[in-house]
Design a protein around this motif. Structure first.
Motif, mmCIF file in Angstrom:
data_model
loop_
_atom_site.group_PDB
_atom_site.id
_atom_site.type_symbol
_atom_site.label_atom_id
_atom_site.label_comp_id
_atom_site.label_asym_id
_atom_site.label_seq_id
_atom_site.Cartn_x
_atom_site.Cartn_y
_atom_site.Cartn_z
ATOM 1 N N SER A 1 -4.301 1.114 -4.037
ATOM 2 C CA SER A 1 -5.182 2.233 -4.376
ATOM 3 C C SER A 1 -6.601 2.005 -3.868
ATOM 4 O O SER A 1 -7.220 2.898 -3.274
ATOM 5 C CB SER A 1 -5.201 2.450 -5.896
ATOM 6 N N VAL A 2 -7.105 0.780 -4.086
ATOM 7 C CA VAL A 2 -8.464 0.477 -3.634
ATOM 8 C C VAL A 2 -8.526 0.467 -2.107
ATOM 9 O O VAL A 2 -9.448 1.014 -1.502
ATOM 10 C CB VAL A 2 -8.933 -0.873 -4.212
ATOM 11 N N ARG A 3 -7.518 -0.143 -1.489
ATOM 12 C CA ARG A 3 -7.521 -0.204 -0.027
ATOM 13 C C ARG A 3 -7.380 1.185 0.593
ATOM 14 O O ARG A 3 -7.976 1.474 1.629
ATOM 15 C CB ARG A 3 -6.407 -1.132 0.451
ATOM 16 N N SER B 1 -14.507 -2.975 -5.270
ATOM 17 C CA SER B 1 -13.410 -3.010 -6.240
ATOM 18 C C SER B 1 -12.324 -4.010 -5.871
ATOM 19 O O SER B 1 -11.455 -4.309 -6.695
ATOM 20 C CB SER B 1 -12.790 -1.613 -6.372
ATOM 21 N N LEU B 2 -12.361 -4.550 -4.679
ATOM 22 C CA LEU B 2 -11.384 -5.568 -4.294
ATOM 23 C C LEU B 2 -11.688 -6.923 -4.918
ATOM 24 O O LEU B 2 -10.816 -7.786 -4.996
ATOM 25 C CB LEU B 2 -11.345 -5.726 -2.770
ATOM 26 N N THR C 1 -1.344 -0.330 -13.981
ATOM 27 C CA THR C 1 -2.615 -0.982 -13.685
ATOM 28 C C THR C 1 -2.653 -2.323 -14.407
ATOM 29 O O THR C 1 -2.425 -2.399 -15.619
ATOM 30 C CB THR C 1 -3.795 -0.122 -14.153
ATOM 31 N N THR D 1 -8.556 3.847 -0.844
ATOM 32 C CA THR D 1 -9.869 4.451 -1.078
ATOM 33 C C THR D 1 -10.857 3.984 -0.019
ATOM 34 O O THR D 1 -11.664 4.774 0.492
ATOM 35 C CB THR D 1 -10.383 4.108 -2.481
ATOM 36 N N ASP E 1 -5.450 -5.211 -6.611
ATOM 37 C CA ASP E 1 -5.031 -3.970 -5.952
ATOM 38 C C ASP E 1 -3.570 -4.088 -5.525
ATOM 39 O O ASP E 1 -3.245 -4.166 -4.338
ATOM 40 C CB ASP E 1 -5.942 -3.710 -4.751
ATOM 41 N N MET F 1 0.866 -1.175 0.000
ATOM 42 C CA MET F 1 0.000 0.000 0.000
ATOM 43 C C MET F 1 0.905 1.227 0.000
ATOM 44 O O MET F 1 1.590 1.508 0.986
ATOM 45 C CB MET F 1 -0.921 0.019 1.225
#
Length: 498
Positions: free
Chosen positions: A151-153, A101-102, A318, A155, A147, A22
């Motif tokens: 980025s998702v975490r 999104s995860l 990505t 968010t 992820d 992260m």
């Protein structure tokens, strides 16, 4: 029909990729300067343990039945509270959106086509055979963007902190509206007390006018004494009528605070003022946990910190994975036979090489937003200390003023009695009496206003100390059981009447 979707490769990749890093800074609450004790506390009251502070129904300390009846309705029917409750529910939903999104996106696609075509006959080049063909497919598909960089975490972390800030905002709105109701009730009770005082004054002035009028009949006093006594009475009557405006406005404010139309709430006149509650204060450091507005600012700061990680993650590539599994056949007959089974696996990676400084600008903006949130947090803490110090100094000084006014009221009352007796004995004119009576009334009204100010400062102090709230009441929406508990509790306490 039984379809098999090959997700084992994605599952294996998930086990490896979910342990990705992260990027961005981890959150740590900044330090703030906290005094060891409130400056005004020693001069106001002896310090008591914070555990003895106001809890739950703090308004019962005022011993006012109207407060006891109406305060619980603020949570149910106040529209400001209702708005913040809806905002909190929206924030909880945003956490669910981010968490989605995860996980992979799984879908099913089915299609069918019926097509007609013409073919030349072997007998004659001019004759044609008509052929109708049916075709179709039934496929399952899976896509997933792991992820890798958090980025998702980040968010989710940002949205969760925002939801907690919204929850604290809801608590702050509830407390603020409850304090506003207590303020309106105290002002209403003061208006009632002023009305009672002026009614007594009007009765006294009427008695004085009767005495002066009787003396005027015998020609033993100057005619101006009658005019002075009558003017004094009429002025008191006018002031008594004017108090009706303030009382009506207080009653209307109370109705709106509990979600009612002003005409739907009738508050009878009361002859009793609320009592001054005992309010243990504790030490300044407890404000960091007890004030919902401080918790709001702190959670906003955590959200802005997570936003930095979201912005930093844009520097990294990505990666997307996809899989398809199903059947396709033309003609349609035998679609589900093993011979028509198809599958595919795919992956892609995208990296921005040049963006003209967009990503660095986003990171800089996120860092600046975080610094602004830090300044807001520290400013909120300083304001909280200021609020409590103001309340404590007000209560201390007003208590001293109240003691002085009690003596002044006694002396003014006695002075008015002596002046009237001297007037009846013919040793002073009525101007002396009128002046003494005006001084008595002024001191009585000032004493009543000081009593009101002390009660208002007490209500303000309770609010500035958090009203018994604690940041331990906040729920972490990243844990489903916690979010469900929060939603359930909020739904019960904020079931707004439609």
């Amino acid at each position: 029909m039984k379809m098999k979707i090959s997700t084992k490769p994605l599952a294996a990749a998930a086990a490896l990729l979910l342990g990705g890093c992260m990027v961005g800074p981890d959150y740590h609450r900044p330090q703030v300067s906290v005094p060891a004790t409130f400056h005004e506390l020693p001069g106001w009251t002896q310090a008591e343990p914070a555990a003895a502070g106001p809890k739950g129904a703090w308004w019962t300390g005022f011993n006012d039945p109207l407060l006891d009846e109406l305060e619980p309705q603020v949570v149910v029917s106040n529209q400001t509270v209702a708005q913040d409750y809806a905002n909190y529910q929206q924030a909880l939903a945003e956490v669910k959106v981010a968490r989605a999104s995860l996980f992979p996106t799984i879908g099913v696609t089915g299609s069918g086509t019926r097509q007609r075509s013409s073919t030349s006959s072997s007998v004659s080049s001019f004759s044609k055979a008509q052929t109708v063909t049916n075709s179709g497919s039934l496929e399952g598909n899976v896509s997933w963007a792991p992820d890798l960089w958090g980025s998702v975490r980040r968010t989710i972390e940002q949205n969760a902190a925002t939801a907690q800030a919204s929850e604290a905002t809801l608590a702050n709105a509830t407390l603020s509206e409850q304090i506003a109701l207590a303020t309106a009730v105290i002002e209403l009770r003061t208006s009632d007390a002023n009305i009672d005082l002026l009614k007594q004054t009007v009765q006294a002035y009427q008695h004085f006018l009767n005495v002066v009028s009787d003396q005027d009949k015998f020609g033993t006093i100057a005619p101006s004494d009658v005019i002075t006594a009558r003017t004094q009475l009429e002025t008191a009557q006018s002031n008594l009528i004017a108090l009706g405006v303030a009382r009506a406005q207080d009653a209307h404010a109370i109705a709106v605070l509990v979600g009612k139309n002003p005409e739907d709430l009738d508050i009878p006149h009361s002859t009793a003022m609320p009592t001054l509650p005992t309010i243990p204060v504790g030490v300044p450091s407890t404000l960091l946990q007890r004030r919902p507005d401080i918790s709001t600012a702190e959670r906003q700061m955590a959200a802005e910190n997570a936003a930095i990680g979201v912005a930093v993650a844009a520097y990294y590539p990505t990666i997307s994975l996809s899989a398809l599994d199903g059947f396709t056949q033309s003609p349609l007959g035998g679609l589900l036979h093993v011979a028509n089974y198809v599958w595919s696996l795919g992956g892609s990676a995208t990296e921005t090489i040049f963006d003209g400084g967009e990503r660095s600008g986003e990171v800089a903006a996120a860092k600046a937003a975080y610094q602004a949130a830090v300044a807001n947090y520290r400013g909120t803490v300083l304001t909280a200390f200021q609020d409590v110090e103001n309340d404590l100094s007000g209560l201390r000084i007003l208590a001293e003023q109240s003691d002085a006014l009690d003596a002044a009221v006694r002396d003014a009352t006695r002075g008015a009695e002596i002046a009237f007796n001297e007037y009846q004995a013919g040793t002073v004119d009525y101007t002396t009496v009128a002046t003494a009576q005006a001084t008595q009334l002024t001191n009585q009204q000032t004493a009543l206003n000081v009593q009101e100010s002390r009660l208002l400062d007490a209500a303000s102090l309770i609010g500035d100390l958090g009203g018994g709230w604690s940041d331990s009441a906040l729920h972490d929406p990243r844990h489903p059981e916690s979010a469900a508990s929060a939603a359930s509790e909020a739904s019960v306490s904020n079931s707004v009447s439609q």
